[in-house]
Design a protein around this motif. Structure first.
Motif, short mmCIF file in Angstrom:
data_model
loop_
_atom_site.label_atom_id
_atom_site.label_comp_id
_atom_site.label_asym_id
_atom_site.label_seq_id
_atom_site.Cartn_x
_atom_site.Cartn_y
_atom_site.Cartn_z
N PRO A 176 18.55 27.14 35.63
CA PRO A 176 18.74 25.86 36.33
C PRO A 176 20.18 25.36 36.33
O PRO A 176 20.48 24.26 35.87
N TRP B 167 18.09 21.25 41.35
CA TRP B 167 17.94 22.21 40.25
C TRP B 167 16.73 21.85 39.39
O TRP B 167 15.96 22.73 38.98
N HIS C 292 13.35 23.90 38.87
CA HIS C 292 12.99 24.33 37.51
C HIS C 292 11.50 24.09 37.25
O HIS C 292 10.77 24.96 36.77
#
Length: 425
Positions: free
Chosen positions: A29, A274, A278
């Motif tokens: 991430p 991100w 994730h």
């Protein structure tokens, strides 16, 4: 102690987010990126000049290399001009820096609060976080070391065209190497949770960016272990010696790792693309692991000689088939979320199961429904066995403080600096 400051995401464009991160076997991430720090301003009157210069040189090297890589490693096996790996070189730079950095914590020194360290976040709403606390720097270094390992594992686990012209493969050597890398990454994260986070007061921990929150660190550690077990299961599938019981145990353990990773992310305010990606990756892998676990549980139940065991086997295989279908949707949701990504050609566990689950489920359901009345087939999936988790993080300990911080060395350097000053006068 330790002041902090956060910068909103719209304030300067330090955070760089690619539109695509390419093929993903292992999701990373984003790499947290350090920003330059002037050690001489904060420590110039406290430490020998040579030590301040060494700290500066070591950290500047990391800043330059990390910024060259950007927030993610999207290229495959990039080499430096000397033929080394950029991943390995950056990792080595961090390892070289850590023992010297740890000198700022020596004997509870107030020096640990003198320098303001700044890092660009990837999963937090705030673009960057600055904190006058050396433990924030240590935590960020460990996080980056772990993410570099995960990036290396991703490169190892991207299938390559084979010499025999068949389906792209991941070599056994790469698979074995990736397990060691996952355990090393988990070790860095485990150390961060157990030995670095406790250095922060409860109040300061609440000000850390979400990338470094305990839940995020634990989830990444569990992800590394879950992916390690996935590779172990794939190797067991390829082995003629591995029994169904071994494969079921590994797949059930994998479910637990991913479920715990999902639980740790549950209440975190993950943001900026991100973070949401994730969460989607962990959900995908959790559902995929359940498909494997129900499949092997179903095959073992089907070996029983009773109507009940055969009915439970059908229910387990149907659950495996449902989870497998759901995992394909979860994979698509992950890949289409920003930054976009691609799933590389299947290998190992999911290559095998993508062929076996639909086929075996259809076959077993048909056979058992011919033998037994519909009422004898369970409507809900049987509970999966609960196994203790066998794969553990490597035991990583923070290195000893560098010899440049020894009393004799500091005294010698201070004397030398004093004599130079007198000579100049």
């Amino acid at each position: 102690m330790g002041c902090f400051a956060s910068t909103p995401k719209d304030s300067g464009g330090n955070r760089r987010k690619p539109t695509s991160i390419g093929d993903v076997s292992v999701y990373v991430p984003g790499l947290r990126i350090p920003k330059p720090v002037e050690f001489s301003e904060s420590l110039g009157d406290q430490l020998p000049k040579t030590l301040v210069e060494r700290l500066t040189a070591l950290r500047t090297r990391i800043v330059v290399m990390a910024n060259q890589e950007g927030p993610t490693i999207t290229r495959t096996r990039r080499k430096t001009q000397h033929g080394g790996s950029t991943l390995a070189d950056l990792h080595q730079a961090l390892e070289d820096y850590l023992p010297v950095l740890l000198g700022l914590t020596k004997d509870g020194s107030q020096l640990q609060f003198r320098v303001q360290f700044i890092w660009v976040n990837q999963e937090d709403e705030e673009e960057e976080t600055a904190m006058a606390n050396v433990w924030y720097e240590i935590l960020s270094v460990l996080h980056l070391m772990a993410m570099l390992q995960m990036s290396q594992a991703n490169l190892l686990l991207l299938p390559r065209g084979s010499t025999d012209g068949y389906h792209p493969k991941v070599s056994e050597e790469n698979r074995r190497a990736s397990i060691d890398i996952f355990l090393k990454a988990a070790g860095y994260l485990d150390c961060a949770v157990k030995h670095v986070l406790p250095q922060f007061s409860a109040e300061l921990r609440r000000t850390l960016p979400v990338d470094l929150a305990e839940g995020a660190l634990r989830a990444l550690c569990l992800q590394a272990l879950g992916q390690g077990v996935d590779i172990q299961l794939g190797m067991a599938i390829d082995s003629a010696k591995a029994t169904l019981a071994v494969k079921r145990r590994l797949s059930c353990e994998m479910v637990k790792y991913w479920q715990q990773a999902q639980d740790n992310l549950m209440n975190l305010p993950l943001a900026n693309g991100w973070g949401e990606k994730h969460r989607l990756f962990v959900k995908w892998k959790y559902v995929e692991a359940k498909a494997a676990a129900y499949y092997y549980h179903g095959l073992i139940l089907d070996e029983g000689n009773t109507e009940k065991s055969h009915g439970m086997a059908v229910a387990a295989l149907q659950a495996a088939d449902e989870c497998f279908k759901e995992s394909k949707k979860a994979s698509e949701a992950f890949n289409t979320s920003s930054p976009t990504s691609r799933t590389p050609p299947l290998f190992g566990t999911m290559k095998y199961l993508s062929e076996k689950i639909p086929k075996d489920t259809s076959s077993k359901v048909r056979i058992n429904r011919d033998l037994y009345s519909y009422e004898k087939i369970m409507e809900t999936a049987p509970t999966l066995p609960d196994f203790a988790l066998a794969l553990k993080p490597d035991e990583y300990q923070l290195p000893s403080v560098d010899a440049s911080w020894s009393e004799d060395n500091l005294r010698t350097q201070n004397t030398s600096n004093h004599m130079k000053g007198n000579n100049q006068r």
